[in-house]
Design a protein around this motif. Structure first.
Motif, PDB file in Angstrom:
ATOM      1  N   ARG A 137      26.075   7.425  -0.146  1.00 37.33           N
ATOM      2  CA  ARG A 137      25.586   6.260   0.608  1.00 37.33           C
ATOM      3  C   ARG A 137      24.936   5.211  -0.299  1.00 37.33           C
ATOM      4  NH1 ARG A 137      24.642   6.475   5.950  1.00 37.33           N
ATOM      5  NH2 ARG A 137      22.583   5.511   5.772  1.00 37.33           N
ATOM      6  N   TYR A 208      27.081  -2.922   6.070  1.00 37.12           N
ATOM      7  CA  TYR A 208      28.356  -2.188   5.975  1.00 37.12           C
ATOM      8  C   TYR A 208      28.111  -0.671   6.044  1.00 37.12           C
ATOM      9  CZ  TYR A 208      32.462  -0.210   3.575  1.00 37.12           C
ATOM     10  OH  TYR A 208      33.554   0.547   3.226  1.00 37.12           O
ATOM     11  N   ARG A 209      27.043  -0.224   5.392  1.00 31.56           N
ATOM     12  CA  ARG A 209      26.736   1.209   5.390  1.00 31.56           C
ATOM     13  C   ARG A 209      26.357   1.698   6.780  1.00 31.56           C
ATOM     14  NH1 ARG A 209      21.974   3.716   1.706  1.00 31.56           N
ATOM     15  NH2 ARG A 209      20.723   2.877   3.418  1.00 31.56           N
ATOM     16  N   LYS A 211      27.531   0.521   9.516  1.00 37.61           N
ATOM     17  CA  LYS A 211      28.759   0.572  10.309  1.00 37.61           C
ATOM     18  C   LYS A 211      29.678   1.701   9.883  1.00 37.61           C
ATOM     19  CE  LYS A 211      28.945  -4.416  11.238  1.00 37.61           C
ATOM     20  NZ  LYS A 211      29.692  -5.665  10.975  1.00 37.61           N
ATOM     21  N   SER A 212      29.767   1.935   8.555  1.00 42.08           N
ATOM     22  CA  SER A 212      30.781   2.873   8.044  1.00 42.08           C
ATOM     23  C   SER A 212      30.217   4.201   7.591  1.00 42.08           C
ATOM     24  CB  SER A 212      31.514   2.221   6.865  1.00 42.08           C
ATOM     25  OG  SER A 212      30.635   2.097   5.749  1.00 42.08           O
ATOM     26  N   GLY A 213      28.910   4.210   7.290  1.00 45.24           N
ATOM     27  CA  GLY A 213      28.318   5.418   6.730  1.00 45.24           C
ATOM     28  C   GLY A 213      28.553   5.556   5.234  1.00 45.24           C
ATOM     29  N   ARG A 214      29.225   4.585   4.640  1.00 42.03           N
ATOM     30  CA  ARG A 214      29.560   4.673   3.221  1.00 42.03           C
ATOM     31  C   ARG A 214      28.732   3.693   2.386  1.00 42.03           C
ATOM     32  NH1 ARG A 214      34.610   4.745   5.726  1.00 42.03           N
ATOM     33  NH2 ARG A 214      35.015   2.560   5.230  1.00 42.03           N
ATOM     34  N   GLN A 216      28.430   1.386  -1.345  1.00 35.93           N
ATOM     35  CA  GLN A 216      29.249   0.251  -1.784  1.00 35.93           C
ATOM     36  C   GLN A 216      29.008   0.017  -3.265  1.00 35.93           C
ATOM     37  OE1 GLN A 216      31.862  -1.764  -1.999  1.00 35.93           O
ATOM     38  NE2 GLN A 216      31.623  -2.259   0.192  1.00 35.93           N
TER      39      GLN A 216
END
Length: 437
Positions: A137, A208-209, A211-214, A216
């Motif tokens: 993350r 973005y994290r 929303k996606s859990g990821r 960057q």
């Protein structure tokens, strides 16, 4: 209550926590480009740990400005505010235990910021590919002159190089045939501007994290980011011609320039519209006939301004509705009540370095008190506090790591020392017994 009074109340009555409170940042950066990103995140409430290899740390703090001037109570003065609101950890990341500690910090971090030579941290096992393995993350920011790929990516860069490479420098000075000179813009905009742009990318990555859990990876190129401010190349592409240099003229104004007054001051005047130029022409002899020719217009206005004091020029322009402002120097900026009211300039009383005037937070947000709480500290100053807060280490464990050379402190060189009179045994923050605020 009218609109303007309501707006003022937004900023005088903070009621909310800062937007990035709870966000943790690990910084491994030096000079200006990299460190300014965490500085701005810290103003928004993030908790930033600046990791420096002891005893020298960030090399920017030793850079002597103007032949030795520029230090304040043992620290470089711009380093103080460039690294405000941060915690300072002196860690030898090249040792096995040091790298292990870095990974433990990264596991707990949301953001990692570095501006080493591309590939440097990858060689030490601290590049993006390694750190995402321990923290998927993580938002990892690499800031460099030319980015992490492409034919220039391994070349070093500094502000003046970025200004040249981006095309900004070519827009300074005058068109050929006038004065054939180019200028470097002062105060390092090649660092400040790209790093400020990077903060918007970090905020987007946090969203973005969610929303996606990821996590960057953000690759910031100093020269490429500066070039984003330019529109000259678009004009060139569309017309086949260079736009040219404009000196102190605004090329979009009907009449503009910087002029010297009768009392030796400088004033900038810009009649951007036909109405403003017409109003100015009613009081400036010869201007009406010269509009359309920038140099004839300039000379007419210059002769008029040269016979008047700065105050008179400002008064007349205000009555005419023509924008005009004095060219401010450092003394004017610090003395200007408008900047104090806006919080553009703030005076803080730092716990170590005492009273100091610094730039205020870069934005104002309704209901949120964005502020500068403290300025920079010497290498390793927060060793005990950071390892206690982030990893639960006791003071004795930290002392043992210092003995082993994993952690360390400043070397006492000018630019890297507490202020005169500081005593370690009387400082509870240094001892890890309390926080800065």
């Amino acid at each position: 209550m009218n609109y303007f009074d309501v707006i003022v109340t937004f900023f005088k009555n903070p009621i909310d926590s800062k937007p990035l409170e709870g966000v943790k940042v690990v910084e491994f950066a030096h000079y200006i480009l990299g460190p300014n990103i965490p500085r701005l995140l810290a103003q928004l409430g993030a908790e930033v740990v600046k990791v420096e290899p002891p005893p020298r740390g960030d090399r920017w703090k030793y850079a002597s400005m103007w032949g030795g001037r520029g230090f304040f109570k043992g620290m470089r003065i711009d380093y103080l505010y460039l690294n405000s609101n941060k915690y300072f950890l002196g860690l030898d990341f090249r040792s096995e235990k040091g790298r292990e500690l870095m990974l433990e910090l990264v596991k707990r971090a949301d953001i990692f910021v570095e501006n080493m030579e591309p590939g440097t941290l990858d060689r030490y096992g601290l590049g993006y590919l390694q750190l995402r393995e321990v923290n998927p993350r993580l938002i990892y920011v690499s800031a460099s002159g030319y980015g992490q790929f492409g034919p220039l990516h391994k070349l070093p860069s500094y502000d003046i190089i970025g200004q040249a490479e981006s095309g900004i420098m070519d827009t300074t000075g005058w068109e050929e045939g006038e004065v054939n000179e180019l200028y470097r813009l002062p105060d390092y905009p090649g660092d400040w501007l790209p790093s400020t742009m990077a903060v918007s990318a970090v905020i987007a990555a946090l969203i973005y994290r969610v929303k996606s859990g990821r996590g960057q990876y953000i690759d910031l190129s100093q020269a490429a980011s500066l070039q984003r401010f330019m529109y000259h190349f678009v004009y060139m592409s569309a017309t086949g011609r260079r736009m040219g240099r404009s000196g102190f003229f605004d090329p979009f104004a009907v009449v503009s320039g910087v002029f010297k007054t009768a009392d030796g001051k400088f004033v900038a005047v810009a009649a951007m519209t036909e109405r403003q130029a017409k109003a100015l022409a009613e009081v400036v002899p010869g201007l009406a006939e010269a509009v359309g020719d920038k140099w004839r217009s300039y000379k007419a206005l210059a002769e008029w301004v040269a016979k008047m004091t700065l105050g008179d020029v400002l008064d007349v322009c205000k009555k005419l509705g023509v924008p005009a402002q004095p060219v401010m120097n450092d003394f004017d900026v610090v003395s200007d009540p408008w900047r104090w009211e806006r919080g553009s300039v703030v005076k803080i009383v730092d716990r170590l370095y005492g009273e100091i005037v610094v730039p205020g937070p870069v934005v104002k947000m309704a209901g949120v008190d964005l502020d500068v709480k403290w300025v920079a500290r010497p290498v390793g100053y927060h060793n005990k506090l950071v390892l206690k807060k982030w990893l639960g280490y006791g003071a004795e464990e930290v002392d043992e790591l210092v003995k082993r050379g994993v952690l360390g402190y400043w070397d006492g060189q000018i630019g890297n020392t507490p202020p005169p009179g500081w005593r370690a045994e009387d400082d509870p923050v240094y001892l890890g017994e309390r926080d800065e605020v």
